[in-house]
Design an enzyme around this catalytic site. Structure first.
Site, short mmCIF file in Angstrom:
data_model
loop_
_atom_site.label_atom_id
_atom_site.label_comp_id
_atom_site.label_asym_id
_atom_site.label_seq_id
_atom_site.Cartn_x
_atom_site.Cartn_y
_atom_site.Cartn_z
N CYS A 170 0.80 -1.22 0.00
CA CYS A 170 0.00 0.00 0.00
C CYS A 170 0.84 1.27 0.00
O CYS A 170 0.31 2.37 -0.22
CB CYS A 170 -0.94 0.00 1.20
SG CYS A 170 -2.05 -1.44 1.24
N HIS A 319 -3.61 7.00 1.75
CA HIS A 319 -3.98 5.67 1.30
C HIS A 319 -5.34 5.32 1.88
O HIS A 319 -5.59 5.50 3.08
CB HIS A 319 -2.92 4.66 1.75
CG HIS A 319 -3.38 3.24 1.69
ND1 HIS A 319 -3.92 2.69 0.54
CD2 HIS A 319 -3.39 2.26 2.64
CE1 HIS A 319 -4.24 1.43 0.79
NE2 HIS A 319 -3.93 1.15 2.05
N ASN A 349 -10.13 -0.68 -0.01
CA ASN A 349 -8.67 -0.58 0.00
C ASN A 349 -8.12 -1.18 -1.29
O ASN A 349 -8.15 -2.40 -1.47
CB ASN A 349 -8.13 -1.33 1.23
CG ASN A 349 -6.61 -1.27 1.34
OD1 ASN A 349 -5.91 -0.95 0.39
ND2 ASN A 349 -6.11 -1.59 2.52
#
Length: 393
Positions: A170, A319, A349
């Site tokens: 990520c 993020h 996500n």
């Protein structure tokens, strides 16, 4: 992180000379690196590797001039998940802020999403494919174990570019963005595509309600272009990793069978047994604690390097992992909610894709305008985390 101070083939004759034009007098350290080599016909394998179209100007700044994104067609809602595991739309949305996510089907590939996102960035920047010097594909879930950047380069027609993959989960897009700026500053590159693309749905245990509710698939891209040093759009950055936290967020390769030694004499088996990657294993509480502690510190460090404070920021773009994390970081930095960019509810996500995906939507909707200053941060498996203060346009 890979950086370059100009890669030159041993078989290539190079000339290094000072650029003497008065228009560059403000930065005497800039130099031109001119390379020449024999051409190779386009149909010859590897033919593009020997060509350089223009001399390289070292010491430049970098700016973000284009963005694009792509998502799969299939949308999975919280209600859809409630038919698979014991959960509900309310349970998921209250704890995560997520309501929908997109998932690859058998008709789609991650490379295809990456290519579409990159096309959008090229079109916005009005840059042709053969003007690209480098493609950085930030992904932990490529279609091919050996990497996906080459396929994107081929399908885009970036015949003069070279490419590599960045695997930092990520945090990948932040790593790729910083790396691109270093290739421009130290290697004289002019146009670099940075693509964040991941398909974590491939490694989700769809019977585990603690993880299957979180992840989706997507791709986002930005075009990073060389510019005058005083117009540099990367104002400050900060990156970290801590392998001691690796155990809290993993998807490890494991043998298909648990027995790894001979049943007769305990000698290791050969050839080795084939492996599969496990489903994503996550300690949600530890990852949450790590993020709300480390991300604000990293952004503050980047702001300090940039000579700015939180009050100078037009937008906060994190993020997209969990709404509670986003809210906690914004509160710590004293950034009001109207300055926070988030599309978590629609996509979940999406790992390395989440920042460029949200950025693309914000730019195309008119929220983010040329000259806006954005504080952005990625964080996740590794554990890795980092931040960058960037100016759009």
């Amino acid at each position: 992180m890979a950086t370059s101070i100009g890669f030159v083939s041993p078989s290539t004759q190079c000339l290094l000379k000072e650029r003497k034009s008065s228009s560059w007098a403000v930065s005497p350290k800039r130099v031109w690196v001119g390379c020449c080599a024999a051409g190779v016909e386009d149909h010859v394998l590897g033919g593009s590797a020997s060509r350089n179209r223009h001399p390289r100007l070292v010491g430049m700044g970098s700016k973000l001039v284009g963005c694009g994104s792509a998502v799969p067609k299939l949308q999975i809602s919280n209600d859809d998940l409630s038919k698979i595991v014991e959960t509900s739309d309310e349970w998921i949305s209250v704890r995560t802020g997520i309501r929908n996510r997109r998932v690859l089907t058998g008709e789609e590939t991650l490379g295809g999403l990456a290519m579409e996102a990159a096309k959008g960035a090229l079109q916005m920047a009005q840059v042709e494919a053969d003007e690209i010097d480098l493609i950085i594909l930030c992904t932990s879930t490529p279609d091919d174990l050996f990497g996906g950047g080459g396929g994107v380069q081929r399908d885009l027609g970036c015949k003069n570019a070279w490419t590599f993959d960045v695997t930092a989960a990520c945090s990948g897009f932040i790593v790729g963005l910083i790396t691109a700026s270093r290739f421009i500053k130290g290697g004289g590159y002019q146009n670099i595509l940075v693509i964040g693309a991941d398909a974590l749905s491939r490694y989700v245990d769809w019977t585990d309600r603690g993880s299957c509710i979180l992840f989706g698939d997507a791709a986002g891209a930005v075009l990073v272009q060389a510019c005058e040093g005083d117009k540099d759009g990367l104002l400050g950055f900060d990156v970290h990793s801590d392998g001691f936290g690796h155990k809290h967020l993993t998807a490890e390769a494991k043998p298909r069978e648990s027995e790894i030694t001979s049943a007769t004499n305990d000698a290791p088996l050969f050839p080795p047994k084939m492996s599969n990657y496990s489903c994503i294993q996550m300690n949600g509480k530890e990852v949450f604690r790590f993020a709300v502690r480390c991300v604000p510190q990293s952004i503050e460090a980047s702001l300090k390097e940039a000579g700015l404070t939180g009050s100078n920021i037009d937008w906060l773009l994190l993020h997209q992992a969990n709404l509670r994390i986003i809210d906690a970081v914004a509160t710590r930095l004293q950034i009001p909610s109207e300055k926070v960019i988030s599309n978590l509810a629609n996509y979940g996500n999406t790992s390395a894709a989440s920042i460029p995906l949200a950025l693309d939507e914000a730019v195309r909707s008119g929220r983010v305008k040329a000259g806006d200053t954005i504080a952005t941060s990625g964080f996740g498996a590794g554990l890795t985390w980092g931040s960058a203060i960037v100016r759009w346009g």
